[in-house]
Design an enzyme around this catalytic site. Sequence first.
Site, mmCIF file in Angstrom:
data_model
loop_
_atom_site.group_PDB
_atom_site.id
_atom_site.type_symbol
_atom_site.label_atom_id
_atom_site.label_comp_id
_atom_site.label_asym_id
_atom_site.label_seq_id
_atom_site.Cartn_x
_atom_site.Cartn_y
_atom_site.Cartn_z
ATOM 1 N N HIS A 157 0.838 -1.220 0.000
ATOM 2 C CA HIS A 157 0.000 0.000 0.000
ATOM 3 C C HIS A 157 0.864 1.258 0.000
ATOM 4 C CE1 HIS A 157 -3.319 -2.714 1.242
ATOM 5 N NE2 HIS A 157 -2.362 -3.263 1.970
ATOM 6 N N SER A 278 14.956 21.445 -16.049
ATOM 7 C CA SER A 278 13.734 22.204 -16.299
ATOM 8 C C SER A 278 14.111 23.513 -16.982
ATOM 9 C CB SER A 278 13.034 22.475 -14.973
ATOM 10 O OG SER A 278 12.226 23.629 -15.065
ATOM 11 N N LYS A 284 15.991 21.713 -10.802
ATOM 12 C CA LYS A 284 15.347 20.441 -11.145
ATOM 13 C C LYS A 284 16.264 19.441 -11.851
ATOM 14 C CE LYS A 284 11.616 19.355 -10.677
ATOM 15 N NZ LYS A 284 10.365 19.706 -11.338
ATOM 16 N N GLU A 291 9.829 8.440 -16.773
ATOM 17 C CA GLU A 291 8.450 8.880 -17.016
ATOM 18 C C GLU A 291 8.005 8.494 -18.417
ATOM 19 O OE1 GLU A 291 7.721 13.018 -15.450
ATOM 20 O OE2 GLU A 291 9.791 12.742 -14.843
#
Length: 462
Positions: A157, A278, A284, A291
């Site tokens: 979980h 970024s 970043k 992804e």
Amino acid sequence: MKKKLWSGRFKEATHGLVDEFNASISFDCRLFRHDIRGSAAHAAALEKAGVLTGPEAGRITRGLAAVEKEMASGGFAWKAGHEDVHMAVEARLIELIGPLGGKLHTGRSRNDQVALDIRLYLKDEIYGIISLLHGLKKTLVEVASANADCVMPGYTHLQRAQPVLLAHHLLAYYEMFKRDTARLFDALERVDELPLGAGALAGSPYNLDRKLVARLLGFARVTENSIDAVSDRDFTIEFISACAIMMMHISRLSEELILWSSQEFRFVELSDAFSTGSSIMPQKKNPDVCELGRGKTGRIYGNLTAILSVMKALPLAYNKDMQEDKEPLFDTVDTVKAVLRIYPPMLASMRVRKDEMRSACETGFLNATDAADYLVKKGLPFRDAHHVAGRLVAYCIKKGKTLGALELVEWRGFSKLFGPDITKAVSIETSVAARRIHGGTSPANVKKRLKEVMAELKKGGC
Ligand code: ARG
């Protein structure tokens, strides 16, 4: 544009829009090598059947080789008017060697030809994908064995559950990718059949030696039913479905790497070479590769859905709808290969932050089950032991303590069964080492499994 190869019964030229709409050449041109290989084998069968003389078959084969050379060099002008790769090859052959080229299509249809081309293509590509998967499994095993002593929280979980070895966690992916490999080999079994000889649908009326053609092209078997041979694309569906399952595994690995490289987890750091920045936020460092791996999974599911939908409810035998099988297939092959190429170097260059993983095991009561198991060993039924350990956790939360930091008197306040050895019993090392059961996370098991999988990989098998 010259006359079409099938234009005999037509009085009017095809509308330009139809040429465009009908054509598959812009994407099936990638099959030219397979088409030509299949054609050369067909020429051999035609020779054996007495349709071509030896010198004729020789001229056709040499002509096909010349067409292949032209197409491979990029010197061939692919035109929509050719409709598809099969017609383009044949038309060019006729241009090069004259009317003799027109004998090649004897006893064959584009329906069995296209089924053949896809099968030949898939055989090559599936082997390639299996070998890329091998590289991914190898890297996973290498990262696991380089970090064999690293403990981390295992989750259920997405809540800290029990400590495990990172190597055990990574080997879980090894097992998944191993099954994916087996699924691909299994799909290959059913791809490995020669459809040529089926003709348009009823079977060729010429005495073509299908076994000879199968041998020349390296097929294990010939198809048993001509209608089935030209009608079904279940072998393509099976391949994409195996890829979809594999990408589901990739997406889970990706998701974990994304989480693990976040400031919230800090378990790993992807190398600069496999991260991106970024355009606005200078701090970043984004896990774009992971992804995209996760995102491309959706794309493969889309391809699977597309081909299943195209094939649904099609009457036998060939229907032009089936031309829509190729783009999802090619996209699947390209996407899966791109993913499998980039993941191994990304994983190999990733920094594993062992200290962070270990300290994450200290909080979150990952050893609560071990406290319960301690009581079970002293004779308490597990359900009661679970309850005592739960009360201990509540106590610790209230006091802001970990189980490992409790004094013996505190333990004994909950059960007189606790003795001085309880602190050691709830240590991370004890917890991990206790899982000696076959398939469990104990260091001894994981070491043994690592050895086994290394041997598996060396053998080159699954
Ligand atoms: N381009 C076609 C396809 O990809 C080849 C088969 C065409 N057959 C036909 N009877 N029109 O399916």
